[in-house]
Design an enzyme around this catalytic site. Structure first.
Site, short mmCIF file in Angstrom:
data_model
loop_
_atom_site.label_atom_id
_atom_site.label_comp_id
_atom_site.label_asym_id
_atom_site.label_seq_id
_atom_site.Cartn_x
_atom_site.Cartn_y
_atom_site.Cartn_z
N LYS A 37 -10.57 4.28 -27.85
CA LYS A 37 -10.45 3.00 -27.34
C LYS A 37 -11.07 2.07 -28.81
O LYS A 37 -10.70 1.15 -28.85
CB LYS A 37 -11.42 2.82 -26.10
N LEU A 147 -13.46 -11.87 -12.24
CA LEU A 147 -11.99 -11.99 -12.79
C LEU A 147 -11.28 -11.07 -12.17
O LEU A 147 -11.69 -10.15 -11.70
CB LEU A 147 -11.93 -11.89 -14.59
N GLU A 149 -7.67 -8.76 -12.45
CA GLU A 149 -6.62 -8.44 -13.57
C GLU A 149 -5.48 -8.92 -13.48
O GLU A 149 -5.09 -9.32 -12.18
CB GLU A 149 -6.53 -6.57 -13.13
N ASN A 223 -15.66 -9.41 -2.82
CA ASN A 223 -14.51 -8.60 -2.80
C ASN A 223 -14.26 -7.93 -1.21
O ASN A 223 -13.07 -7.96 -0.92
CB ASN A 223 -14.80 -7.23 -3.63
N ALA A 267 0.36 -10.89 3.63
CA ALA A 267 0.78 -9.49 4.15
C ALA A 267 1.55 -8.64 3.21
O ALA A 267 2.22 -9.20 2.06
CB ALA A 267 1.60 -9.40 5.54
N GLY A 272 -5.13 -2.39 -3.36
CA GLY A 272 -5.36 -1.12 -4.03
C GLY A 272 -6.26 -1.77 -5.31
O GLY A 272 -6.86 -2.66 -5.21
N CYS A 275 -11.22 -2.19 -7.51
CA CYS A 275 -12.33 -2.84 -7.22
C CYS A 275 -12.34 -2.85 -5.55
O CYS A 275 -13.40 -2.23 -4.95
CB CYS A 275 -12.18 -4.25 -7.62
N LYS A 334 -1.11 -4.05 -8.72
CA LYS A 334 -0.73 -5.40 -8.40
C LYS A 334 0.43 -5.72 -9.61
O LYS A 334 0.21 -5.15 -10.84
CB LYS A 334 -1.64 -6.29 -8.21
#
Ligand code: UGA
Length: 444
Positions: A37, A147, A149, A223, A267, A272, A275, A334
Site C-alpha cells: 500500500k 463518507l 464508498e 449506520n 428495495a 453489504g 460497514c 454497491k
C-alpha cells in the site's frame, strides 16, 4: 504554520482523508504496515478504486504534501494523528479492537505530548474512554466518518455534519478547522479530480461537539438506522410482490413525507460492505453487554440475510435453474467501488452455482477482488457484453450505470433467453417488458 498530519491506516477512510488534507495544503504522511500500500500511494495511485482518488494522490505526491511510509518515527513530528485502522469481525459479531489498541499504544509511545489523536475508526461506545487511559499525554478526539464508498470525495467536501466527541475545546476546534479547510478547497479538489462541479457548493455542514461516548454511539446508530430503512423497504417489497403493488411507487409515495424521506428505501438484494453488516452486529453485541435487547436490529439482520434467497426463489418460480447459463452482472457490494466485502452479489453468484447453474459473472471494477470469494466454477467475463453472451437468465446484482443505462435491445441482442432479474430495481420495468423480455424485480 500548517499542522503536520499523520494518518494511520490506508484503507478507504484513511486514504481519502490523507488525499483530501494533502490537496488542501496540509503536510500529510500516510502510515501503514503494508509495504504494498505504501509503495502504491508513493507511486501516485490509490490502493483501491474510488472515483477521483488516484488524481488526488498523484497531485499530493507531485506537490510533496503527501507521502506514505511504514516508519513509525514519523509520529514524533505529527501535531494531529488520525487513526483509520480496521476493526474486523470477531466470530461472535463484535468488532475486533486489536488494531485500534495497537495504534493507541504506538501513538502513546512515539507522539509528542499534546498531540491530538483523532479516532476515525468505528468503535463500540465506551472504547474512547478506555483508550484515553493509554494515551495519557495526547488529547483524544472521537471523529466518526460518514463518507460512503463510491462517493467518498463528494461526501467529504459536501458533508451534512461533522461530529466531534471531545472534552478539550481547543483540540475540537483544531479538528473542525481541518474539515472547514477541506470544504473551502472544494473547487480545487473537484478540479484536481476532474469531477464535475455540482452547481453551487453549499455551505459547510453543521459541527456537533458532543461527549466521546455520544460521538461513538452516533456513528453506529446512523449506520444501524440506514440498515433498518433498507430492511424495512425489503420487508414491504415482499408484501408488494404478493399484492401486485410496486415497491418503488410505494416508497416514492411515503418518501415525500419529509418526516420519512426517500433515501435508503430502495428495495434490493440487501445491504453489504464493510460497514452496515459489521456495525449492526457490533451494536447488537454492545447492547447485549449492557443488558439491552435490540430485537429490532436482529429483525433487520434477518430480513437482510434472507434477501438473496428470496430473489432466487422468485427466479425459481419462473424457470429451472439447474444447467442454465446465467449472467450475474455486478459483484461489488454497491456501484462505484471495487469493494466486495460481504457483497450479496457474490452470495447470489455462489448460490446459483450451488444450485447447478452455469454462472458467468462480470463487474466493471471488482472482478479481481471478487475472485477469491467466488466458487471456482464461476467464469469471470472481461466485459459486460461477454458476460451476457448466450445467457438464458441475466441477474443485475449491483447497480452499475453501464447495466442500468444499457438499452433493453442490448440485453435481448446478447442473451439467448428472455429473463431479466433486476435485484437492484435499477431498470425501467416497462421498457424491459416492451422489448419482449420478462422482468423480475424486488417488490415490483
Ligand atoms: C455506509 C454509510 O452510508 C456511510 O455514511 C458510512 O460512513 C459508511 O457506511 C461507513 O460506516 O464507513 P457504505 O457502506 O460505503 O456507507 O455504502 P452505502 O451507500 O451506505 O450502501 C450500503 C449498502 O446498502 C450497499 O450494499 C447498498 O447497495 C445498499 N443499499 C443502500 C440498499 O440496498 N438500498 C438503499 O436504499 C441504499
Amino acid at each position: 504554520m500548517k499542522k503536520q498530519i499523520t494518518v494511520i491506516g490506508s484503507g478507504y477512510v484513511g486514504t481519502t482523508t490523507s488525499a483530501l488534507l494533502a490537496t488542501s495544503g496540509y503536510s500529510v504522511t500516510a502510515l501503514d504496515i503494508d509495504p504494498q500500500k505504501v509503495a502504491t500511494i508513493n507511486s501516485g495511485k490509490s490502493p483501491f478504486f474510488e472515483r477521483g482518488l488516484n488524481e488526488l494522490i498523484t497531485y499530493g505526491i507531485s506537490k510533496k504534501t503527501l507521502s506514505a511510509t511504514s516508519n513509525t518515527d514519523n509520529l514524533k513530528e505529527a501535531d494531529i494523528i488520525f487513526s483509520c485502522v480496521g476493526t474486523p469481525d470477531n466470530p461472535d459479531g463484535s468488532p475486533n479492537l486489536k488494531y485500534i489498541k495497537d495504534v493507541a499504544r504506538l501513538v502513546a509511545q512515539y507522539a509528542k505530548p499534546g498531540a491530538v489523536f483523532v479516532q476515525k475508526s468505528t468503535v463500540p461506545v465506551g472504547t474512547g474512554q478506555k483508550l484515553k487511559e493509554v494515551l495519557k499525554d495526547q488529547i483524544y478526539v472521537s471523529n466518526p466518518e460518514f463518507l460512503r464508498e463510491g462517493s467518498a470525495i463528494l461526501d467529504s467536501i459536501l458533508y451534512d455534519r461533522i461530529v466531534i466527541g471531545c472534552e478539550d475545546p481547543v483540540a475540537a476546534k483544531q479538528v473542525e478547522v481541518l474539515f472547514h479547510t477541506i470544504h473551502k478547497n472544494s473547487e480545487k479538489i473537484l478540479k484536481v479530480c476532474d469531477m464535475p462541479f455540482p452547481g453551487n457548493i453549499p455551505k459547510a455542514g453543521k459541527t456537533l461537539t458532543v461527549s466521546i461516548n455520544s460521538a461513538e454511539l452516533i456513528k453506529v446508530t446512523a449506520n444501524a438506522f440506514l440498515a433498518l430503512k433498507i430492511s424495512f423497504a425489503n420487508s414491504i417489497a415482499q408484501l408488494a410482490d404478493k399484492t401486485d403493488a410496486d415497491i418503488t411507487e410505494v416508497m416514492d409515495g411515503i418518501g415525500l413525507d419529509t418526516r420519512i424521506g426517500r433515501s435508503f428505501l430502495n428495495a434490493s438484494r440487501g445491504y453489504g460492505g464493510g460497514c452496515f453488516p459489521k456495525d449492526v452486529s457490533g451494536l447488537i453485541s454492545t447492547a447485549v453487554d449492557h443488558g439491552v435487547n435490540l430485537g429490532i436490529m436482529h429483525a433487520a439482520t434477518e430480513v437482510n440475510t434472507a434477501m438473496p434467497g428470496y430473489i432466487l426463489h422468485k427466479l425459481q418460480s419462473k424457470t429451472e435453474i439447474e444447467g442454465k447459463k446465467i449472467a450475474v452482472l455486478g459483484l461489488a457490494f454497491k456501484s462505484g467501488t471495487s469493494d466486495t466485502r460481504k457483497s450479496p452479489a457474490i452470495e447470489i453468484a455462489n448460490r446459483l452455482t450451488d444450485m447447478g447453474a452455469l454462472v458467468t459473472a462480470y463487474d466493471p471494477q471488482a472482478n479481481d477482488e471478487a475472485k477469491p470469494d467466488l466458487n471456482p466454477k464461476i467464469i469471470i467475463a472481461p466485459s459486460f457484453k461477454q458476460a451476457l453472451n448466450g445467457s438464458v437468465v441475466t441477474i443485475i446484482a449491483t447497480d452499475w450505470p453501464e447495466f442500468a443505462n444499457a438499452s433493453p435491445q442490448f440485453y435481448s441482442d446478447n442473451m439467448s433467453g428472455k429473463l431479466i432479474v433486476d435485484a437492484m430495481n435499477c431498470l425501467n420495468k416497462t421498457d424491459i417488458q416492451n422489448a419482449g423480455l420478462t422482468y423480475i424485480g424486488v417488490g415490483r
